[in-house]
Design an enzyme around this catalytic site. Structure first.
Site, short mmCIF file in Angstrom:
data_model
loop_
_atom_site.label_atom_id
_atom_site.label_comp_id
_atom_site.label_asym_id
_atom_site.label_seq_id
_atom_site.Cartn_x
_atom_site.Cartn_y
_atom_site.Cartn_z
N GLY A 1 0.85 -1.19 0.00
CA GLY A 1 0.00 0.00 0.00
C GLY A 1 0.88 1.23 0.00
O GLY A 1 2.06 1.15 0.35
N CYS B 1 5.35 -6.03 1.65
CA CYS B 1 5.68 -4.60 1.64
C CYS B 1 4.95 -3.88 2.77
O CYS B 1 5.28 -4.10 3.94
CB CYS B 1 5.37 -4.02 0.26
SG CYS B 1 6.12 -2.41 0.00
N TYR B 2 3.93 -3.06 2.47
CA TYR B 2 3.20 -2.40 3.57
C TYR B 2 2.65 -3.44 4.55
O TYR B 2 2.60 -3.21 5.76
CB TYR B 2 2.06 -1.54 2.99
CG TYR B 2 1.27 -0.80 4.05
CD1 TYR B 2 1.74 0.40 4.58
CD2 TYR B 2 0.06 -1.31 4.53
CE1 TYR B 2 1.03 1.08 5.55
CE2 TYR B 2 -0.66 -0.63 5.51
CZ TYR B 2 -0.16 0.56 6.02
OH TYR B 2 -0.87 1.23 6.98
N HIS C 1 8.15 -7.56 -3.67
CA HIS C 1 6.84 -8.03 -4.17
C HIS C 1 6.99 -9.38 -4.87
O HIS C 1 7.39 -9.42 -6.04
CB HIS C 1 6.26 -7.00 -5.14
CG HIS C 1 5.81 -5.76 -4.45
ND1 HIS C 1 4.54 -5.62 -3.94
CD2 HIS C 1 6.46 -4.61 -4.16
CE1 HIS C 1 4.43 -4.44 -3.36
NE2 HIS C 1 5.58 -3.81 -3.47
N GLU D 1 4.75 -11.19 -6.02
CA GLU D 1 3.67 -11.44 -6.98
C GLU D 1 3.96 -10.96 -8.40
O GLU D 1 3.27 -11.32 -9.33
CB GLU D 1 2.37 -10.81 -6.47
CG GLU D 1 2.31 -9.28 -6.45
CD GLU D 1 2.95 -8.65 -5.20
OE1 GLU D 1 3.78 -9.31 -4.55
OE2 GLU D 1 2.64 -7.48 -4.90
N ASP E 1 -13.92 -10.95 -24.17
CA ASP E 1 -14.40 -10.71 -22.80
C ASP E 1 -15.92 -10.69 -22.72
O ASP E 1 -16.52 -11.35 -21.88
CB ASP E 1 -13.84 -9.39 -22.25
CG ASP E 1 -12.33 -9.31 -22.38
OD1 ASP E 1 -11.71 -10.38 -22.50
OD2 ASP E 1 -11.78 -8.20 -22.36
P1 XMP Z 1 -3.33 -0.46 -24.22
O1 XMP Z 1 -3.56 0.40 -25.42
O2 XMP Z 1 -3.85 0.16 -22.96
O3 XMP Z 1 -4.21 -1.76 -24.45
O4 XMP Z 1 -1.90 -0.92 -24.10
C1 XMP Z 1 -4.14 -2.93 -23.69
C2 XMP Z 1 -5.16 -3.90 -24.26
O5 XMP Z 1 -6.47 -3.42 -23.98
C3 XMP Z 1 -7.19 -3.16 -25.18
N1 XMP Z 1 -7.93 -1.92 -24.94
C4 XMP Z 1 -9.21 -1.88 -24.54
N2 XMP Z 1 -10.09 -2.87 -24.30
N3 XMP Z 1 -11.75 -1.27 -23.77
C5 XMP Z 1 -11.36 -2.56 -23.93
O6 XMP Z 1 -12.19 -3.45 -23.74
C6 XMP Z 1 -10.93 -0.22 -23.98
O7 XMP Z 1 -11.30 0.93 -23.84
C7 XMP Z 1 -9.58 -0.55 -24.39
N4 XMP Z 1 -8.50 0.22 -24.69
C8 XMP Z 1 -7.49 -0.66 -25.01
C9 XMP Z 1 -6.13 -3.03 -26.27
O8 XMP Z 1 -6.66 -3.36 -27.54
C10 XMP Z 1 -5.09 -4.00 -25.78
O9 XMP Z 1 -5.40 -5.33 -26.11
#
Ligand code: XMP
Length: 508
Positions: free
Chosen positions: A55, A82-83, A169, A171, A227
């Site tokens: 933390g 850590c914390y 850390h 983890e 997702d």
């Molecule tokens: P960045 O650009 O942050 O992206 O390095 C990391 C991963 O996340 C995806 N990405 C998103 N996915 N909503 C989502 O569901 C978002 O607003 C968003 N912005 C980035 C990106 O394609 C990559 O896989």
């Protein structure tokens, strides 16, 4: 048979989900709870072990988060990180003081290999340090089990009481043997049996969804990405008949994607609704160039569409989303810096008409979501789809968004993705970006002045860090030549070779 549970008590550290994940990797179920969880509740859970997170505070500050001192008298093994280590020390009468030399980053740690935490490891270890306070005198009954050049008490333990603490850390990946140390705590100190797996996690999530939702109706924003598809499958199993999947075609999808998503879901056993909302999204985005503003506008507009659709359906009380852990952490949760507001986290309007959010995947990382999807029977091509950001091509058209620019990007992106698939090169995510730089070219005998397309292809497992994919010059050359020749309005193609950090995967 009772399931082993480990409680991760949160004191505001950045890595609490990572700790929970490492425990799961070691096949032990874990739950994250607030650091001040009442003792009675802890007894009810009857965990086999407790991990105290890091933390940002200093234990001596009056408003620093504390825990009930009786925690250390329960006879339950505890590991403070850590914390968490400093809090355990302070609570049990040891001393914590500011470091003379603060330690940040990968640091050599000398460990006592006779300590159960370091069982099976070499004496010299690398640990990720990030601290300005340190333990200067362990509490009574504690031994010191590790040190660095600048810090005398890097690991301490009271063997009899099964209380341990580490300053680094374990983890994070930057502590290469950290998972082994957590494993040693779980099996060597807590006596874990290792029976936990993704099936148990699924069962827990289904029970939690049922408890949260009751017999209310739920609407899920379905983008067709991994997702939200996995989230749909999970909810369909948990609350069948109460789920309505809304696919909002915001006009920011890739070539033919809207129709593909519709085809994949319309013959499934879920209530699927497609809303064509291109005009309304593009008019809200007109003239907007700032990436965070784009994300917020899109996040809000999504919710407005969901609200309208739910009014048509009758009484819908819950909005479900496929938010996963990296979305949460990168949107600035837990005091971590806001890198970009993933539209489903930071972009939600405050005045939503839904009474609750259902986000069952919030604690999972991408590879875990894929494993869950396979378990739920989703097709391989669906589960292995690349991530596609909720704000879609809006964050891949740099600067102002217009329909014309989106169409140019869709064509260039389709060519690149086709060439990548044909080449069978390994990259975990690849796409084209339409930059707002125009440059002079020549085609036939004519001068052109078109956009620059950037190609991005990365290798990563968790999408929180990545390296660029080393594509062959042949592939890059062929793709560039096809894009410039086949897509009107493009006069130059470049390849992005930055990693994350310091860049991010998406350009905006
Ligand atoms: P960045 O650009 O942050 O992206 O390095 C990391 C991963 O996340 C995806 N990405 C998103 N996915 N909503 C989502 O569901 C978002 O607003 C968003 N912005 C980035 C990106 O394609 C990559 O896989």
């Amino acid at each position: 048979m009772r399931q082993d549970t480990v409680l991760v008590l949160d004191f505001g550290g950045q890595y609490k989900e990572l700790i929970a994940r490492r425990v799961r990797e070691c096949k032990v179920y874990s739950e994250i709870k607030p650091g001040n969880m009442p003792i009675d509740k802890i007894k009810e859970v009857s965990p086999i072990g407790i991990i105290l997170t890091g933390g940002p505070d200093s234990v001596y500050e009056t408003d620093a988060p504390k825990c009930d001192p009786r925690l250390f008298e329960l006879g339950i093994p505890i590991l403070g990180i850590c914390y968490g280590l400093q809090l355990m020390t302070y609570t049990l009468g040891g001393l914590v003081a500011p470091c003379e030399v603060s330690e940040y980053g990968r640091t050599e740690v000398t460990v006592d290999t006779s300590c159960v935490l370091f069982d099976g490891l070499e004496e010299k270890q690398i640990g990720l340090m990030s601290h300005t306070d340190q333990v200067t005198r362990p509490p009574e009954g504690f031994q010191v089990f590790a040190h660095t050049a600048n810090c005398k008490c890097v690991a301490i333990g009271n063997v009899e009481k099964k209380l341990y603490g580490v300053q680094f850390h374990p983890e994070v990946e930057n502590t290469p043997n950290g998972t082994k140390m957590i494993y040693n705590f779980l099996y060597g100190v807590c006596g874990a049996t290792g029976r936990y797996n993704m099936r148990d996690y699924e069962a827990k999530m289904i029970a939690a969804i049922r408890e949260q939702v009751g017999d209310s109706q739920v609407i899920l924003g379905l983008s067709g990405g991994v997702d939200s598809s996995v989230c749909a499958a999970l909810l369909a199993k948990a609350v069948p008949g109460q789920l309505h999947c809304i696919f909002v075609d915001h006009g920011l999808m890739r070539k033919d994607e809207g129709d593909e998503v519709q085809a994949a879901f319309s013959n499934r056993d879920v209530h699927f609704i497609r809303v064509n909302a291109e005009d309304r999204f593009l008019s809200k985005l007109k003239g907007v160039v700032e990436p965070e503003k784009k994300r917020k506008i899109i996040g809000e507009e999504f919710v407005r569409v969901f609200e309208e659709e739910s009014r048509k359906l009758g009484k819908v009380e819950f909005l479900a989303q496929g938010t996963i852990y990296p979305d949460v952490i990168e949107s600035g949760a837990n005091n971590s810096a806001n890198i970009k507001s993933h539209h489903n986290v930071g972009g939600l309007p405050k005045d939503m008409s839904f009474i609750g959010l259902v986000e069952p995947l919030r604690g999972l990382f991408k590879d875990e979501v894929r494993a869950l999807g396979r378990q739920l029977g989703l097709k391989k091509n669906f589960v292995e789809r690349q991530p596609f950001p909720g704000p879609g091509l809006a964050v891949r058209v740099i600067g102002e968004i217009t329909k014309e620019k989106l169409d140019i990007l869709r064509e260039a992106d389709a060519i690149f993705r086709y060439e990548m698939r044909r080449s069978r090169i390994k990259a975990d995510q690849y796409f084209a970006v339409l930059t707002d730089t125009r440059s002079v070219g020549v085609m036939g005998d004519f001068r052109t002045y078109g956009y620059t397309v950037a190609l991005r292809a990365v290798q990563t497992t968790d999408f929180m860090t990545c390296r660029y994919a080393p594509l062959s010059h042949n592939l890059l050359g062929r793709t560039a030549s096809r894009i410039v020749n086949e897509v009107r309005g493009v006069s130059r193609v470049v390849y992005d070779i930055t990693g994350k950090p310091p860049a991010t995967i998406e350009w905006e």
